[in-house]
Design a protein around this motif. Structure first.
Motif, PDB file in Angstrom:
ATOM      1  N   PHE A 196      40.984  46.711  30.490  1.00 39.09           N
ATOM      2  CA  PHE A 196      41.406  48.107  30.677  1.00 39.09           C
ATOM      3  C   PHE A 196      42.879  48.288  30.276  1.00 39.09           C
ATOM      4  CE2 PHE A 196      38.042  48.373  34.272  1.00 39.09           C
ATOM      5  CZ  PHE A 196      37.041  48.702  33.360  1.00 39.09           C
ATOM      6  N   VAL A 199      48.206  44.661  33.284  1.00 37.01           N
ATOM      7  CA  VAL A 199      48.671  43.289  33.542  1.00 37.01           C
ATOM      8  C   VAL A 199      47.823  42.687  34.658  1.00 37.01           C
ATOM      9  CG1 VAL A 199      50.580  41.935  34.498  1.00 37.01           C
ATOM     10  CG2 VAL A 199      51.026  43.703  32.774  1.00 37.01           C
ATOM     11  N   GLY A 201      46.558  38.930  36.883  1.00 37.57           N
ATOM     12  CA  GLY A 201      46.881  37.549  37.267  1.00 37.57           C
ATOM     13  C   GLY A 201      48.273  37.392  37.843  1.00 37.57           C
ATOM     14  N   SER A 203      49.565  38.547  40.974  1.00 34.18           N
ATOM     15  CA  SER A 203      49.658  38.236  42.403  1.00 34.18           C
ATOM     16  C   SER A 203      48.713  37.098  42.753  1.00 34.18           C
ATOM     17  CB  SER A 203      49.324  39.466  43.240  1.00 34.18           C
ATOM     18  OG  SER A 203      49.409  39.150  44.607  1.00 34.18           O
ATOM     19  N   GLN A 254      33.034  45.116  31.224  1.00 36.86           N
ATOM     20  CA  GLN A 254      33.839  46.321  31.413  1.00 36.86           C
ATOM     21  C   GLN A 254      33.521  47.357  30.340  1.00 36.86           C
ATOM     22  OE1 GLN A 254      37.473  43.475  32.018  1.00 36.86           O
ATOM     23  NE2 GLN A 254      38.198  45.513  32.537  1.00 36.86           N
ATOM     24  N   HIS A 324      42.600  49.262  43.509  1.00 32.95           N
ATOM     25  CA  HIS A 324      42.026  47.909  43.454  1.00 32.95           C
ATOM     26  C   HIS A 324      42.898  46.846  44.126  1.00 32.95           C
ATOM     27  CE1 HIS A 324      39.967  44.380  42.005  1.00 32.95           C
ATOM     28  NE2 HIS A 324      40.969  44.029  41.224  1.00 32.95           N
ATOM     29  N   THR A 328      41.976  44.823  47.652  1.00 35.59           N
ATOM     30  CA  THR A 328      41.694  43.382  47.600  1.00 35.59           C
ATOM     31  C   THR A 328      42.814  42.540  48.217  1.00 35.59           C
ATOM     32  OG1 THR A 328      42.564  43.306  45.341  1.00 35.59           O
ATOM     33  CG2 THR A 328      40.176  43.519  45.580  1.00 35.59           C
ATOM     34  N   ARG A 331      47.852  43.288  52.280  1.00 32.67           N
ATOM     35  CA  ARG A 331      49.187  42.709  52.454  1.00 32.67           C
ATOM     36  C   ARG A 331      49.723  42.701  53.882  1.00 32.67           C
ATOM     37  NH1 ARG A 331      52.446  41.894  47.123  1.00 32.67           N
ATOM     38  NH2 ARG A 331      50.692  41.843  45.686  1.00 32.67           N
ATOM     39  N   MET A 339      42.150  34.402  47.898  1.00 34.80           N
ATOM     40  CA  MET A 339      41.660  33.252  47.120  1.00 34.80           C
ATOM     41  C   MET A 339      42.532  33.078  45.872  1.00 34.80           C
ATOM     42  SD  MET A 339      38.278  35.319  45.926  1.00 34.80           S
ATOM     43  CE  MET A 339      38.563  37.089  45.981  1.00 34.80           C
ATOM     44  N   ARG A 341      42.759  33.226  42.195  1.00 34.80           N
ATOM     45  CA  ARG A 341      42.011  33.779  41.049  1.00 34.80           C
ATOM     46  C   ARG A 341      42.396  33.049  39.775  1.00 34.80           C
ATOM     47  NH1 ARG A 341      43.698  38.952  40.038  1.00 34.80           N
ATOM     48  NH2 ARG A 341      45.580  38.491  41.219  1.00 34.80           N
ATOM     49  N   LEU A 369      35.551  40.515  32.021  1.00 39.04           N
ATOM     50  CA  LEU A 369      36.288  39.464  32.720  1.00 39.04           C
ATOM     51  C   LEU A 369      35.322  38.379  33.188  1.00 39.04           C
ATOM     52  CD1 LEU A 369      39.098  38.721  34.035  1.00 39.04           C
ATOM     53  CD2 LEU A 369      38.269  39.857  36.090  1.00 39.04           C
ATOM     54  N   PHE A 371      35.249  36.408  35.845  1.00 39.71           N
ATOM     55  CA  PHE A 371      35.962  36.316  37.123  1.00 39.71           C
ATOM     56  C   PHE A 371      35.713  34.940  37.722  1.00 39.71           C
ATOM     57  CE2 PHE A 371      36.153  36.546  41.743  1.00 39.71           C
ATOM     58  CZ  PHE A 371      37.413  37.080  41.927  1.00 39.71           C
ATOM     59  N   PHE A 382      35.751  35.333  48.884  1.00 41.35           N
ATOM     60  CA  PHE A 382      35.211  36.175  47.809  1.00 41.35           C
ATOM     61  C   PHE A 382      34.238  37.237  48.344  1.00 41.35           C
ATOM     62  CE2 PHE A 382      31.521  37.210  45.331  1.00 41.35           C
ATOM     63  CZ  PHE A 382      32.136  38.158  44.528  1.00 41.35           C
ATOM     64  N   THR A 385      35.837  39.957  50.447  1.00 35.74           N
ATOM     65  CA  THR A 385      36.623  40.898  49.636  1.00 35.74           C
ATOM     66  C   THR A 385      35.689  41.905  48.956  1.00 35.74           C
ATOM     67  OG1 THR A 385      38.184  39.122  49.167  1.00 35.74           O
ATOM     68  CG2 THR A 385      38.343  41.080  47.794  1.00 35.74           C
ATOM     69  N   VAL A 405      37.553  50.028  40.655  1.00 34.43           N
ATOM     70  CA  VAL A 405      37.372  49.036  39.583  1.00 34.43           C
ATOM     71  C   VAL A 405      36.145  48.168  39.846  1.00 34.43           C
ATOM     72  CG1 VAL A 405      38.453  47.139  38.302  1.00 34.43           C
ATOM     73  CG2 VAL A 405      39.867  49.029  39.145  1.00 34.43           C
ATOM     74  N   ILE A 406      36.062  47.556  41.014  1.00 31.74           N
ATOM     75  CA  ILE A 406      34.989  46.572  41.225  1.00 31.74           C
ATOM     76  C   ILE A 406      33.979  46.963  42.300  1.00 31.74           C
ATOM     77  CG2 ILE A 406      36.382  44.626  40.437  1.00 31.74           C
ATOM     78  CD1 ILE A 406      36.559  43.843  43.508  1.00 31.74           C
TER      79      ILE A 406
HETATM   80  C1  HEM Z   1      44.503  42.011  41.031  1.00 27.57           C
HETATM   81  C2  HEM Z   1      41.819  43.888  37.448  1.00 27.57           C
HETATM   82  C3  HEM Z   1      37.864  41.876  39.415  1.00 27.57           C
HETATM   83  C4  HEM Z   1      40.440  40.632  43.289  1.00 27.57           C
HETATM   84  C5  HEM Z   1      44.124  42.665  39.878  1.00 27.57           C
HETATM   85  C6  HEM Z   1      45.017  43.334  38.956  1.00 27.57           C
HETATM   86  C7  HEM Z   1      44.261  43.856  37.958  1.00 27.57           C
HETATM   87  C8  HEM Z   1      42.895  43.526  38.237  1.00 27.57           C
HETATM   88  C9  HEM Z   1      44.747  44.652  36.764  1.00 27.57           C
HETATM   89  C10 HEM Z   1      46.544  43.443  39.100  1.00 27.57           C
HETATM   90  C11 HEM Z   1      47.253  42.171  38.760  1.00 27.57           C
HETATM   91  C12 HEM Z   1      47.695  41.370  39.941  1.00 27.57           C
HETATM   92  O1  HEM Z   1      48.125  41.936  40.951  1.00 27.57           O
HETATM   93  O2  HEM Z   1      47.605  40.142  39.860  1.00 27.57           O
HETATM   94  C13 HEM Z   1      40.516  43.486  37.671  1.00 27.57           C
HETATM   95  C14 HEM Z   1      39.402  43.820  36.811  1.00 27.57           C
HETATM   96  C15 HEM Z   1      38.296  43.245  37.355  1.00 27.57           C
HETATM   97  C16 HEM Z   1      38.707  42.573  38.569  1.00 27.57           C
HETATM   98  C17 HEM Z   1      39.497  44.675  35.557  1.00 27.57           C
HETATM   99  C18 HEM Z   1      36.866  43.251  36.873  1.00 27.57           C
HETATM  100  C19 HEM Z   1      36.507  43.416  35.632  1.00 27.57           C
HETATM  101  C20 HEM Z   1      38.205  41.412  40.654  1.00 27.57           C
HETATM  102  C21 HEM Z   1      37.277  40.868  41.623  1.00 27.57           C
HETATM  103  C22 HEM Z   1      37.995  40.555  42.734  1.00 27.57           C
HETATM  104  C23 HEM Z   1      39.384  40.863  42.439  1.00 27.57           C
HETATM  105  C24 HEM Z   1      35.773  40.703  41.414  1.00 27.57           C
HETATM  106  C25 HEM Z   1      37.521  40.000  44.041  1.00 27.57           C
HETATM  107  C26 HEM Z   1      36.366  40.288  44.611  1.00 27.57           C
HETATM  108  C27 HEM Z   1      41.757  40.855  42.980  1.00 27.57           C
HETATM  109  C28 HEM Z   1      42.852  40.446  43.833  1.00 27.57           C
HETATM  110  C29 HEM Z   1      44.015  40.848  43.191  1.00 27.57           C
HETATM  111  C30 HEM Z   1      43.613  41.488  41.945  1.00 27.57           C
HETATM  112  C31 HEM Z   1      42.747  39.711  45.168  1.00 27.57           C
HETATM  113  C32 HEM Z   1      45.449  40.647  43.676  1.00 27.57           C
HETATM  114  C33 HEM Z   1      45.843  41.706  44.661  1.00 27.57           C
HETATM  115  C34 HEM Z   1      47.206  41.410  45.236  1.00 27.57           C
HETATM  116  O3  HEM Z   1      47.422  40.296  45.697  1.00 27.57           O
HETATM  117  O4  HEM Z   1      48.042  42.314  45.232  1.00 27.57           O
HETATM  118  N1  HEM Z   1      42.843  42.811  39.423  1.00 27.57           N
HETATM  119  N2  HEM Z   1      40.059  42.747  38.727  1.00 27.57           N
HETATM  120  N3  HEM Z   1      39.463  41.393  41.180  1.00 27.57           N
HETATM  121  N4  HEM Z   1      42.252  41.471  41.866  1.00 27.57           N
HETATM  122 FE1  HEM Z   1      41.148  42.155  40.326  1.00 27.57          FE
END
Ligand code: HEM
Length: 456
Positions: A196, A199, A201, A203, A254, A324, A328, A331, A339, A341, A369, A371, A382, A385, A405-406
């Motif tokens: 999409f 950025v 990965g 956090s 996606q 999203h 997830t 904080r 977990m 990622r 993705l 995942f 997992f 969440t 998003v998810i």
């Molecule tokens: C963070 C996209 C699937 C859990 C993020 C971020 C993006 C993103 C853009 C922000 C970058 C960051 O904070 O590191 C997506 C997309 C997904 C997807 C496009 C599917 C196509 C998932 C799934 C899970 C998940 C399946 C768990 C069930 C998380 C978590 C974070 C995160 C835990 C970090 C939040 C934080 O610590 O602030 N994701 N994600 N994501 N995503 Fe996803």
């Protein structure tokens, strides 16, 4: 002294005073669990064995000839930082419950894996997380997968060569059921992005002292105990010293075109103009495309991608509760749910994901993705969440909506969104945005210790 998984202090992995059990743990742990391994290019192989002796011999061979330990990986990272010497490729292995049985383990032995969800396998958990019916999944995931092999590196050539070698070493009795190819994407600033265009990965829970110390941490503490990702490997020679991690793999397709239409329509509906239009997408993700957290700033920009923030001063008028990253990782609680990622994007694109091309130029499928995440408990990390946070429109506050998003499941309630950043003015309740991420299959695995694999 046994490894203290619950120690809140991050691990000083290269300290001279490290105790013998912790050293042994690092020498027997797979890389990419405690610290992300470079996997800009990634090959993911799904294997079925069918013969106890040959399956065991294959895994033993891969483990002794191709796999490095977590400690070796950390030493390579240090060498790269100091002298620019590139490291060796990553080879990782995960075994499913069906795989352990096929490798000759009894049901009693498999019951030693404490995680019920792992013992069930992903196909039996679709109702809990609202996944599509199994017959809708890509064919490879409908089958009984015994093991996953991950091959990752910075360059495509070394991954392709290693993939060839490993596939050639599969015994006659085994089958390569299918495979995925992951390939990193970056924005002009050099940050890794997902399809999409955001950025991704950034956090992560950090387990190692050197990683933690590099992070600003006035508001958010990125340091987590090993207990968030490690468990004793129940089938290893010495589970006090030999650890593993539960590994979730999900292929998430996606529909980028639909997501970009949604961003545009949402900006129109909320009357956002000019640069403020980017806030529409940021409300869905919780960060702007360049990674700026929406709770901290009304507009994108301003240096390296921040992660030192909380939502303590945000009643939902800055970053919606459904965003999203807020869903997830709220904080202010739930640290035990976090977990590690380790995902990677898949699929070729002809357009540039980080430019402003119109939605019609964007792919509507075949990209997404892979995942992947390491957990100490699939059910309480997992799945929790996905089910209790992302799929739950009432999480934290009633009627705030699914994770746009998810989130999976019927998005039947209407939601109101902030019209002006940080101000109480909200839109009229409107239908939630449509689901643009589709699960195409996956499986739960255990990434065993090297000691287990080498002793097969
Ligand atoms: C963070 C996209 C699937 C859990 C993020 C971020 C993006 C993103 C853009 C922000 C970058 C960051 O904070 O590191 C997506 C997309 C997904 C997807 C496009 C599917 C196509 C998932 C799934 C899970 C998940 C399946 C768990 C069930 C998380 C978590 C974070 C995160 C835990 C970090 C939040 C934080 O610590 O602030 N994701 N994600 N994501 N995503 Fe996803």
């Amino acid at each position: 002294m046994p490894v203290d998984l619950n120690n809140e202090r991050p691990l000083a992995w290269d300290s001279a005073t490290l105790n013998a059990d912790t050293k042994a743990m690092l020498d027997n742990l797979q890389p990419n669990i405690l610290r992300a391994h470079v996997r800009e290019h990634l090959s993911v192989l799904f294997v079925r064995f069918n013969n106890v002796a040959e399956g065991r011999a294959f895994l033993r061979h891969i483990a002794t000839t191709r796999m490095k330990s977590a400690r070796k990986h950390l030493e390579e990272v240090r060498e790269f930082a100091a002298r620019g010497r590139p490291g060796t490729p990553y080879v990782g292995i995960g075994i499913s419950k069906a795989g352990y049985i096929d490798l000759g383990h009894s049901l009693d032995e498999v019951r030693k894996f404490g995680d019920k969800v792992f013992r069930d396998g992903m196909k039996r958990r679709i109702a809990e997380v609202n996944d599509p019916a199994v017959d809708q999944w890509d064919w490879v995931y409908q089958r009984e997968i015994h093991a996953v092999i991950l091959i990752g590196d910075a360059e495509p050539e070394s991954v392709a060569a290693l993939r060839e070698e490993i596939v050639a070493e599969l015994p006659e009795s085994a089958r390569l059921l299918g495979e995925e190819t992951g390939q990193g994407m970056r924005n002009p600033a050099g940050d890794g992005i997902e399809h999409f265009g955001y950025v991704d990965g950034r956090s992560q829970p950090l387990f190692l002292k050197d990683e933690v110390e590099r992070e600003p941490r006035k508001r958010w503490d990125p340091a987590f105990p090993l207990a968030n990702v490690l468990v004793p490997d129940p089938l290893a020679p010495n589970p006090v010293r030999h650890h593993g991690s539960y590994f979730v793999f999900r292929k998430l397709e996606q529909n980028v075109r639909a997501f970009k239409e949604i961003e545009r329509d949402l900006a129109d509906d909320l009357g956002l103009t000019g640069a403020d239009r980017d806030r529409a997408g940021a409300m869905l993700v919780g960060r702007f495309k360049d990674g700026t957290p929406l709770t901290s700033k009304a507009k994108a920009g301003g240096g390296p991608v921040a992660n030192d923030f909380t939502y303590d001063a945000d009643d939902g008028s800055k970053c919606p509760f459904s965003g999203h990253v807020r869903k997830t990782n709220p904080r202010s609680f739930g640290r035990e749910v976090i977990m590690a990622r380790r995902g990677q994007t898949y699929g070729e694109r002809v357009d540039d994901p980080s430019d402003d091309s119109p939605p019609e130029d964007r792919p509507s499928g075949d990209v997404g993705l892979l995942f992947m995440a390491f957990n100490s408990s699939l059910i309480s990390q997992f799945e929790f969440t996905q089910q209790t946070w992302a799929n739950n429109p009432d999480f934290e506050n009633p009627a705030t909506g699914h994770d746009p998003v998810i989130g999976q499941g019927d998005r039947d309630i209407k939601v109101a969104l902030p019209k002006v950043w940080g101000k109480p003015e909200v839109s009229l309740p409107q239908a939630q945005v449509a689901q643009t991420v589709t699960m195409k299959g996956g499986e739960y695995f255990f990434a065993p210790s090297l000691a287990y694999l080498r002793n097969l």
